[in-house]
Design a protein around this motif. Structure first.
Motif, PDB file in Angstrom:
ATOM      1  N   ASN A  45      45.599   1.225  28.751  1.00 42.25           N
ATOM      2  CA  ASN A  45      45.751   0.466  27.512  1.00 42.25           C
ATOM      3  C   ASN A  45      44.943   1.048  26.354  1.00 42.25           C
ATOM      4  N   GLU A  46      44.193   2.100  26.623  1.00 44.44           N
ATOM      5  CA  GLU A  46      43.374   2.702  25.580  1.00 44.44           C
ATOM      6  C   GLU A  46      44.261   3.344  24.526  1.00 44.44           C
ATOM      7  N   SER A  47      43.734   3.415  23.318  1.00 44.14           N
ATOM      8  CA  SER A  47      44.474   4.113  22.273  1.00 44.14           C
ATOM      9  C   SER A  47      44.469   5.606  22.587  1.00 44.14           C
ATOM     10  N   PHE A  48      45.397   6.300  21.998  1.00 39.69           N
ATOM     11  CA  PHE A  48      45.416   7.743  22.187  1.00 39.69           C
ATOM     12  C   PHE A  48      44.096   8.344  21.711  1.00 39.69           C
ATOM     13  N   LEU A  49      43.608   7.884  20.556  1.00 40.54           N
ATOM     14  CA  LEU A  49      42.376   8.426  19.994  1.00 40.54           C
ATOM     15  C   LEU A  49      41.233   8.291  20.990  1.00 40.54           C
ATOM     16  N   HIS A  50      41.120   7.141  21.646  1.00 37.36           N
ATOM     17  CA  HIS A  50      40.079   6.908  22.653  1.00 37.36           C
ATOM     18  C   HIS A  50      40.202   7.936  23.779  1.00 37.36           C
ATOM     19  N   SER A  51      41.384   8.090  24.316  1.00 44.80           N
ATOM     20  CA  SER A  51      41.607   9.033  25.418  1.00 44.80           C
ATOM     21  C   SER A  51      41.373  10.472  24.977  1.00 44.80           C
ATOM     22  N   TYR A  52      41.858  10.780  23.797  1.00 43.61           N
ATOM     23  CA  TYR A  52      41.748  12.133  23.266  1.00 43.61           C
ATOM     24  C   TYR A  52      40.291  12.514  23.029  1.00 43.61           C
ATOM     25  N   VAL A  53      39.521  11.605  22.430  1.00 49.48           N
ATOM     26  CA  VAL A  53      38.108  11.866  22.172  1.00 49.48           C
ATOM     27  C   VAL A  53      37.346  12.003  23.476  1.00 49.48           C
ATOM     28  N   ARG A  54      37.669  11.176  24.469  1.00 54.98           N
ATOM     29  CA  ARG A  54      37.001  11.284  25.767  1.00 54.98           C
ATOM     30  C   ARG A  54      37.212  12.672  26.363  1.00 54.98           C
ATOM     31  N   ASP A  55      38.435  13.178  26.299  1.00 60.11           N
ATOM     32  CA  ASP A  55      38.702  14.528  26.813  1.00 60.11           C
ATOM     33  C   ASP A  55      37.900  15.584  26.059  1.00 60.11           C
ATOM     34  N   LYS A  56      37.794  15.427  24.749  1.00 63.59           N
ATOM     35  CA  LYS A  56      37.013  16.371  23.930  1.00 63.59           C
ATOM     36  C   LYS A  56      35.535  16.324  24.320  1.00 63.59           C
ATOM     37  N   LEU A  57      35.005  15.121  24.533  1.00 69.18           N
ATOM     38  CA  LEU A  57      33.593  14.981  24.883  1.00 69.18           C
ATOM     39  C   LEU A  57      33.290  15.550  26.259  1.00 69.18           C
ATOM     40  N   LEU A  58      34.231  15.425  27.180  1.00 69.31           N
ATOM     41  CA  LEU A  58      34.038  16.001  28.512  1.00 69.31           C
ATOM     42  C   LEU A  58      33.851  17.510  28.424  1.00 69.31           C
ATOM     43  N   LYS A  59      34.516  18.123  27.469  1.00 69.87           N
ATOM     44  CA  LYS A  59      34.363  19.571  27.269  1.00 69.87           C
ATOM     45  C   LYS A  59      33.083  19.893  26.507  1.00 69.87           C
ATOM     46  N   LYS A  60      32.666  18.998  25.612  1.00 68.94           N
ATOM     47  CA  LYS A  60      31.506  19.238  24.755  1.00 68.94           C
ATOM     48  C   LYS A  60      30.189  19.165  25.527  1.00 68.94           C
ATOM     49  N   PHE A  61      30.025  18.108  26.322  1.00 65.95           N
ATOM     50  CA  PHE A  61      28.790  17.916  27.066  1.00 65.95           C
ATOM     51  C   PHE A  61      28.923  18.557  28.436  1.00 65.95           C
ATOM     52  N   LYS A  62      27.856  19.128  28.881  1.00 68.65           N
ATOM     53  CA  LYS A  62      27.858  19.795  30.189  1.00 68.65           C
ATOM     54  C   LYS A  62      27.184  18.900  31.221  1.00 68.65           C
ATOM     55  N   GLY A  63      27.431  19.200  32.471  1.00 71.18           N
ATOM     56  CA  GLY A  63      26.822  18.435  33.549  1.00 71.18           C
ATOM     57  C   GLY A  63      27.879  17.655  34.294  1.00 71.18           C
ATOM     58  N   SER A  64      27.428  16.856  35.204  1.00 72.74           N
ATOM     59  CA  SER A  64      28.341  15.998  35.945  1.00 72.74           C
ATOM     60  C   SER A  64      28.794  14.870  35.039  1.00 72.74           C
ATOM     61  N   ALA A  65      30.043  14.480  35.136  1.00 67.62           N
ATOM     62  CA  ALA A  65      30.571  13.403  34.299  1.00 67.62           C
ATOM     63  C   ALA A  65      31.190  12.337  35.180  1.00 67.62           C
ATOM     64  N   TYR A  66      30.881  11.114  34.869  1.00 63.29           N
ATOM     65  CA  TYR A  66      31.468   9.974  35.549  1.00 63.29           C
ATOM     66  C   TYR A  66      32.247   9.202  34.503  1.00 63.29           C
ATOM     67  N   ILE A  67      33.526   9.039  34.721  1.00 62.89           N
ATOM     68  CA  ILE A  67      34.351   8.337  33.746  1.00 62.89           C
ATOM     69  C   ILE A  67      34.594   6.916  34.227  1.00 62.89           C
TER      70      ILE A  67
END
Length: 158
Positions: A45-67
């Protein structure tokens, strides 16, 4: 096809530049729809912008990520959008497209900071709370008061 994709990306860029001055909801919606067409990533139900920004941030920050860690919700009384864990830092990220919800979420997280600091993964790590949202004076003041960071959702979405 590749030429068409490049052309659409150029249109998106041009619309973003135009909208810097206009700040039109309709143009933002058009940009979002073009990005959905190009990248076709939208989660639940998230907006595209929410999903899109999350994908961008996953690439920006390094380390283990828990979504959307459901386990953390039990311990923290809130469920972060993203939790990054690296050697020196625990980074909790909230992506919020609505200003009022952002302010409420800031309060909720602030009230539960003791739980964040008591997590075993917080031990010997700097804890950063980052809100990705629209820049707004109220939000910036509250973030500064709570010692949270704010990233502009439209800048991160580029």
């Amino acid at each position: 096809m590749q030429e068409t994709i490049k052309r659409i990306e150029k249109i998106i860029y041009e619309l973003e530049e135009i909208n810097k001055n206009l700040d039109s909801r309709e143009i933002r919606d058009a940009i979002e729809n073009l990005k959905i067409f190009l990248y076709s990533k939208k989660i639940g139900n998230e907006s595209f912008l929410h999903s899109y920004v999350r994908d961008k941030l996953l690439k920006k920050f390094k380390g283990s990520a828990y979504i959307e860690s459901k386990e953390l919700k039990l311990n923290l009384n809130f469920r972060p959008d993203i939790v990054f864990l690296n050697k020196d830092e625990l980074i909790i990220v909230e992506i919020e497209t609505d200003k009022r919800r952002c302010l409420k979420k800031m309060e909720k997280i602030f009230k539960n900071l003791d739980k964040v600091y008591s997590l075993p993964i917080s031990t010997n790590r700097k804890v950063r709370i980052i809100f990705v949202t629209e820049r707004d004076e109220k939000i910036l003041r509250k973030a500064k008061f709570y010692n949270f960071e704010v990233l502009d959702i439209y800048e991160e979405g580029k």
